[in-house]
Design an enzyme around this catalytic site. Sequence first.
Site, PDB file in Angstrom:
ATOM      1  N   LYS A  13      27.085   6.023  36.245  1.00  0.00           N
ATOM      2  CA  LYS A  13      28.018   5.950  37.380  1.00  0.00           C
ATOM      3  C   LYS A  13      27.362   6.430  38.673  1.00  0.00           C
ATOM      4  CE  LYS A  13      31.439   8.439  35.626  1.00  0.00           C
ATOM      5  NZ  LYS A  13      30.958   8.768  34.278  1.00  0.00           N
ATOM      6  N   ARG A  87      40.647  10.714  35.560  1.00  0.00           N
ATOM      7  CA  ARG A  87      40.132  10.869  34.200  1.00  0.00           C
ATOM      8  C   ARG A  87      41.252  11.085  33.189  1.00  0.00           C
ATOM      9  NH1 ARG A  87      34.737  12.949  35.674  1.00  0.00           N
ATOM     10  NH2 ARG A  87      33.489  13.558  33.896  1.00  0.00           N
ATOM     11  N   ARG A 126      18.286  13.795  31.895  1.00  0.00           N
ATOM     12  CA  ARG A 126      18.618  13.642  33.307  1.00  0.00           C
ATOM     13  C   ARG A 126      18.201  14.898  34.094  1.00  0.00           C
ATOM     14  NH1 ARG A 126      24.577  11.543  34.561  1.00  0.00           N
ATOM     15  NH2 ARG A 126      25.276  13.602  33.948  1.00  0.00           N
ATOM     16  N   ARG A 170      31.912  16.372  26.204  1.00  0.00           N
ATOM     17  CA  ARG A 170      32.331  15.533  27.331  1.00  0.00           C
ATOM     18  C   ARG A 170      32.666  14.113  26.847  1.00  0.00           C
ATOM     19  NH1 ARG A 170      27.448  16.140  31.089  1.00  0.00           N
ATOM     20  NH2 ARG A 170      28.571  14.753  32.492  1.00  0.00           N
TER      21      ARG A 170
HETATM   22  P1  AMP Z   1      31.036  14.592  36.113  1.00  0.00           P
HETATM   23  O1  AMP Z   1      29.989  14.970  37.083  1.00  0.00           O
HETATM   24  O2  AMP Z   1      31.923  13.483  36.612  1.00  0.00           O
HETATM   25  O3  AMP Z   1      30.492  14.273  34.745  1.00  0.00           O
HETATM   26  O4  AMP Z   1      32.005  15.855  35.953  1.00  0.00           O
HETATM   27  C1  AMP Z   1      31.514  17.090  35.464  1.00  0.00           C
HETATM   28  C2  AMP Z   1      32.654  17.922  34.945  1.00  0.00           C
HETATM   29  O5  AMP Z   1      33.600  18.194  36.002  1.00  0.00           O
HETATM   30  C3  AMP Z   1      33.484  17.302  33.830  1.00  0.00           C
HETATM   31  O6  AMP Z   1      32.896  17.486  32.561  1.00  0.00           O
HETATM   32  C4  AMP Z   1      34.811  18.072  33.996  1.00  0.00           C
HETATM   33  O7  AMP Z   1      34.717  19.382  33.475  1.00  0.00           O
HETATM   34  C5  AMP Z   1      34.923  18.193  35.500  1.00  0.00           C
HETATM   35  N1  AMP Z   1      35.624  17.020  36.079  1.00  0.00           N
HETATM   36  C6  AMP Z   1      35.111  16.088  36.941  1.00  0.00           C
HETATM   37  N2  AMP Z   1      36.031  15.199  37.294  1.00  0.00           N
HETATM   38  C7  AMP Z   1      37.160  15.527  36.647  1.00  0.00           C
HETATM   39  C8  AMP Z   1      38.469  14.973  36.586  1.00  0.00           C
HETATM   40  N3  AMP Z   1      38.791  13.852  37.265  1.00  0.00           N
HETATM   41  N4  AMP Z   1      39.387  15.598  35.806  1.00  0.00           N
HETATM   42  C9  AMP Z   1      39.085  16.714  35.112  1.00  0.00           C
HETATM   43  N5  AMP Z   1      37.878  17.290  35.119  1.00  0.00           N
HETATM   44  C10 AMP Z   1      36.907  16.697  35.867  1.00  0.00           C
END
Ligand code: AMP
Length: 218
Positions: A13, A87, A126, A170
Site C-alpha cells: 500500500k 479498517r 522492510r 496484524r
Molecule cells: P499501518 O502502518 O497501516 O500498518 O498501521 C500500523 C498500526 O497502526 C496498525 O497495526 C494498528 O495498530 C494501527 N492502525 C493504523 N490504522 C488503523 C485503523 N484504521 N484502525 C485501527 N488501528 C489502526
Amino acid sequence: MRVVLMGPPGAGKGTQAEKLVEKFGMVHLSSGDIFRAEKASGSELGQKLAAIMETGALVPDDVVVEMMAKAIVAVEGSGLLLDGFPRTVAQGEALDETLTKMDAPLDAVVIIAADDDEIVGRITGRRSCPSTGKIYHVEYMPPKVEGIDDETGESLVQRDDDKEDVVRQRLEAYKKQTQPVIDYYRETGKVKIVEVDGMQSPDSVFADIAAALEAGEN
Ligand code: AMP
C-alpha cells in the site's frame, strides 16, 4: 479523485500510495503514518497509540475516527488517498458520514491482494528512512548501500511492528476486522471496487490500479 487503498499489511500500500500521489496528485492520508507521527511527538495519546501498535492490534475506533475525520476535513477540497483507513466496518460507516457531510463521496476502493507467507517475507525485510519514510526491502528493493538511505545517507530502520510475531497478529486483525469492510463496500453498491493482484511487480500493480482508476474517470 477520492480513493480508499486497502489490503493486508505488506501488500504494498505504501509503495503504491507514493506512485498514485505522483500520478494523480491527491493528498495521501495514512492512518499508520498519522499515528506514528503522534507517537514521535511524545504526547500522552502518542504513548497510548504506541502501546497498542506494538502488539499488532487495532487502535479503538473512536480514537481512529476522531483523528482521521480531523485530517480529512483539514484537506477539504483536495483529492484524497486514504491508506490504512477504514479498517473496521464502524470506521467505514463513520467515513461515509464525514464524506457525505462534505459532499465528497468516494470514487473507488482499491484492494491489493497478497498471500500470507509472501507478506511475512516482505514485511520482515522492510526498512525505511527515519526522516523521509522512504521504503526499501533488504532483498527486493535494496538501497544502493546496505542499511543506508539513498538520498539522506541516514541509517534505515525497521518498524517495531514489522517483527514476525507482530506481523502475524496484524494479519489476523486484517482478516477478522478489515475484510468485512470490503463486504460493506460491496453491499452499498455505491462505490467502484478495484481488486488487483499484489503479487506482481510494484510497477505492474501500479499499472493495473492506474488503468482501473482512469477508466473510472471517463
Ligand atoms: P499501518 O502502518 O497501516 O500498518 O498501521 C500500523 C498500526 O497502526 C496498525 O497495526 C494498528 O495498530 C494501527 N492502525 C493504523 N490504522 C488503523 C485503523 N484504521 N484502525 C485501527 N488501528 C489502526
